[in-house]
Design a protein around this motif. Structure first.
Motif, PDB file in Angstrom:
ATOM      1  N   GLY A  16     -29.782 -46.037  69.368  1.00 40.77           N
ATOM      2  CA  GLY A  16     -30.275 -44.671  69.330  1.00 40.77           C
ATOM      3  C   GLY A  16     -29.348 -43.694  70.027  1.00 40.77           C
ATOM      4  N   SER A  17     -29.698 -42.441  69.892  1.00 37.83           N
ATOM      5  CA  SER A  17     -28.972 -41.359  70.526  1.00 37.83           C
ATOM      6  C   SER A  17     -29.989 -40.336  71.017  1.00 37.83           C
TER       7      SER A  17
ATOM      8  N   ASP B 291     -41.272 -42.842  68.895  1.00 39.71           N
ATOM      9  CA  ASP B 291     -42.083 -42.970  67.683  1.00 39.71           C
ATOM     10  C   ASP B 291     -41.304 -42.511  66.448  1.00 39.71           C
ATOM     11  N   ILE B 292     -40.544 -41.422  66.595  1.00 39.92           N
ATOM     12  CA  ILE B 292     -39.742 -40.903  65.479  1.00 39.92           C
ATOM     13  C   ILE B 292     -38.662 -41.916  65.104  1.00 39.92           C
ATOM     14  N   LYS B 293     -37.995 -42.479  66.104  1.00 39.50           N
ATOM     15  CA  LYS B 293     -36.940 -43.450  65.841  1.00 39.50           C
ATOM     16  C   LYS B 293     -37.507 -44.698  65.151  1.00 39.50           C
ATOM     17  N   GLN B 294     -38.684 -45.117  65.563  1.00 34.97           N
ATOM     18  CA  GLN B 294     -39.342 -46.262  64.918  1.00 34.97           C
ATOM     19  C   GLN B 294     -39.685 -45.929  63.467  1.00 34.97           C
ATOM     20  N   GLN B 295     -40.244 -44.755  63.244  1.00 35.86           N
ATOM     21  CA  GLN B 295     -40.590 -44.314  61.890  1.00 35.86           C
ATOM     22  C   GLN B 295     -39.337 -44.253  61.008  1.00 35.86           C
TER      23      GLN B 295
ATOM     24  N   ASP C 121     -28.823 -46.820  49.023  1.00 32.80           N
ATOM     25  CA  ASP C 121     -30.227 -47.206  49.191  1.00 32.80           C
ATOM     26  C   ASP C 121     -30.439 -47.720  50.615  1.00 32.80           C
ATOM     27  N   ILE C 122     -30.486 -46.790  51.572  1.00 28.67           N
ATOM     28  CA  ILE C 122     -30.674 -47.084  52.989  1.00 28.67           C
ATOM     29  C   ILE C 122     -31.627 -46.049  53.567  1.00 28.67           C
ATOM     30  N   ASP C 123     -32.086 -46.280  54.807  1.00 26.28           N
ATOM     31  CA  ASP C 123     -32.937 -45.285  55.465  1.00 26.28           C
ATOM     32  C   ASP C 123     -32.109 -44.146  56.054  1.00 26.28           C
ATOM     33  N   GLY C 124     -30.916 -44.476  56.570  1.00 25.10           N
ATOM     34  CA  GLY C 124     -30.099 -43.438  57.169  1.00 25.10           C
ATOM     35  C   GLY C 124     -28.836 -43.981  57.784  1.00 25.10           C
ATOM     36  N   ILE C 125     -28.150 -43.086  58.528  1.00 26.86           N
ATOM     37  CA  ILE C 125     -26.929 -43.462  59.235  1.00 26.86           C
ATOM     38  C   ILE C 125     -27.029 -42.973  60.673  1.00 26.86           C
ATOM     39  N   GLY C 126     -26.242 -43.579  61.542  1.00 23.79           N
ATOM     40  CA  GLY C 126     -26.276 -43.172  62.929  1.00 23.79           C
ATOM     41  C   GLY C 126     -24.973 -43.430  63.646  1.00 23.79           C
ATOM     42  N   LEU C 127     -24.869 -42.836  64.821  1.00 25.25           N
ATOM     43  CA  LEU C 127     -23.753 -43.038  65.730  1.00 25.25           C
ATOM     44  C   LEU C 127     -24.371 -43.168  67.111  1.00 25.25           C
ATOM     45  N   ALA C 128     -24.276 -44.369  67.668  1.00 28.29           N
ATOM     46  CA  ALA C 128     -24.929 -44.638  68.953  1.00 28.29           C
ATOM     47  C   ALA C 128     -24.310 -43.818  70.077  1.00 28.29           C
TER      48      ALA C 128
ATOM     49  N   TRP D 126     -32.394 -40.252  57.229  1.00 23.75           N
ATOM     50  CA  TRP D 126     -32.445 -39.992  58.658  1.00 23.75           C
ATOM     51  C   TRP D 126     -31.014 -40.036  59.179  1.00 23.75           C
ATOM     52  N   ILE D 127     -30.701 -39.132  60.097  1.00 17.48           N
ATOM     53  CA  ILE D 127     -29.398 -39.094  60.749  1.00 17.48           C
ATOM     54  C   ILE D 127     -29.673 -39.288  62.240  1.00 17.48           C
ATOM     55  N   GLU D 128     -29.120 -40.338  62.817  1.00 15.22           N
ATOM     56  CA  GLU D 128     -29.360 -40.639  64.229  1.00 15.22           C
ATOM     57  C   GLU D 128     -28.144 -40.243  65.058  1.00 15.22           C
ATOM     58  N   GLY D 129     -28.329 -39.245  65.919  1.00 17.22           N
ATOM     59  CA  GLY D 129     -27.295 -38.857  66.866  1.00 17.22           C
ATOM     60  C   GLY D 129     -26.259 -37.892  66.320  1.00 17.22           C
ATOM     61  N   HIS D 130     -25.133 -37.867  67.021  1.00 18.20           N
ATOM     62  CA  HIS D 130     -24.058 -36.904  66.775  1.00 18.20           C
ATOM     63  C   HIS D 130     -23.105 -37.381  65.681  1.00 18.20           C
ATOM     64  N   VAL D 131     -23.631 -37.685  64.519  1.00 24.18           N
ATOM     65  CA  VAL D 131     -22.825 -38.182  63.406  1.00 24.18           C
ATOM     66  C   VAL D 131     -21.912 -37.057  62.910  1.00 24.18           C
ATOM     67  N   PRO D 132     -20.610 -37.307  62.821  1.00 29.48           N
ATOM     68  CA  PRO D 132     -19.693 -36.291  62.299  1.00 29.48           C
ATOM     69  C   PRO D 132     -20.041 -35.918  60.855  1.00 29.48           C
ATOM     70  N   MET D 133     -19.743 -34.666  60.493  1.00 28.61           N
ATOM     71  CA  MET D 133     -20.105 -34.159  59.169  1.00 28.61           C
ATOM     72  C   MET D 133     -19.422 -34.928  58.044  1.00 28.61           C
ATOM     73  N   GLU D 134     -18.247 -35.483  58.283  1.00 31.11           N
ATOM     74  CA  GLU D 134     -17.574 -36.277  57.253  1.00 31.11           C
ATOM     75  C   GLU D 134     -18.474 -37.432  56.807  1.00 31.11           C
ATOM     76  N   ALA D 135     -19.139 -38.087  57.759  1.00 30.45           N
ATOM     77  CA  ALA D 135     -20.034 -39.198  57.430  1.00 30.45           C
ATOM     78  C   ALA D 135     -21.330 -38.693  56.799  1.00 30.45           C
TER      79      ALA D 135
END
Length: 148
Positions: free
Chosen positions: A76-77, A64-68, A106-113, A87-96
């Protein structure tokens, strides 16, 4: 201008530059995870070391959180973080993560699968490039690639 004054100005600029890079991160974040996941706790500790106060929520349906959040299906992660307006999805390095808050796209977030080795919370050396993606409304696009 004397050499001493020039050195002091350069030192001050370097110090302020490093402070402003970390100042771009919000003061607080909420990390949603499975209660049994220890690597998620390690990621939270990493954020805390950078001065971010992290609230951990482990009694919620992650789907539900990932959908939101707008995380694309299949990318996902093990945890999802709400941080500032993103939103930050998963183990995204701090540089990113820092690039996200410095650029403020202008995006919802970033992620690393997945759970790549060498990322915050995942011990070991980086073995392959990290392809960090941007996402909005379950659609993804490249954000940045971090080479080993």
């Amino acid at each position: 201008m004397s050499r001493l004054h020039a050195s002091l100005l350069l030192s001050s600029a370097l110090i302020l530059g490093s402070v402003s890079a970390h100042a771009a991160l919000p003061d607080e974040a909420t990390l949603y995870k499975n209660p049994q996941c220890g690597c998620c706790d390690a990621y939270a500790r990493h954020l805390e070391e950078l001065g971010v106060e992290v609230t951990i929520v482990d009694d919620v349906e992650l789907g539900d959180i990932k959908q939101q959040a707008g995380v694309p299906y299949g990318l996902g992660s093990c945890h999802t973080i709400e941080m500032g307006e993103y939103w930050i999805e998963g183990h995204v390095p701090m540089e990113a993560v820092q690039a996200l808050f410095e650029q403020q796209p202008d995006i919802d977030g970033i992620g690393l699968a997945g759970m790549p080795i060498g990322t915050p919370g995942m011990p070991g050396p980086q073995e392959a490039p990290y392809n960090v993606y941007a996402f909005t409304d379950q659609e993804n696009a490249p954000f940045m690639t971090l080479a080993p």
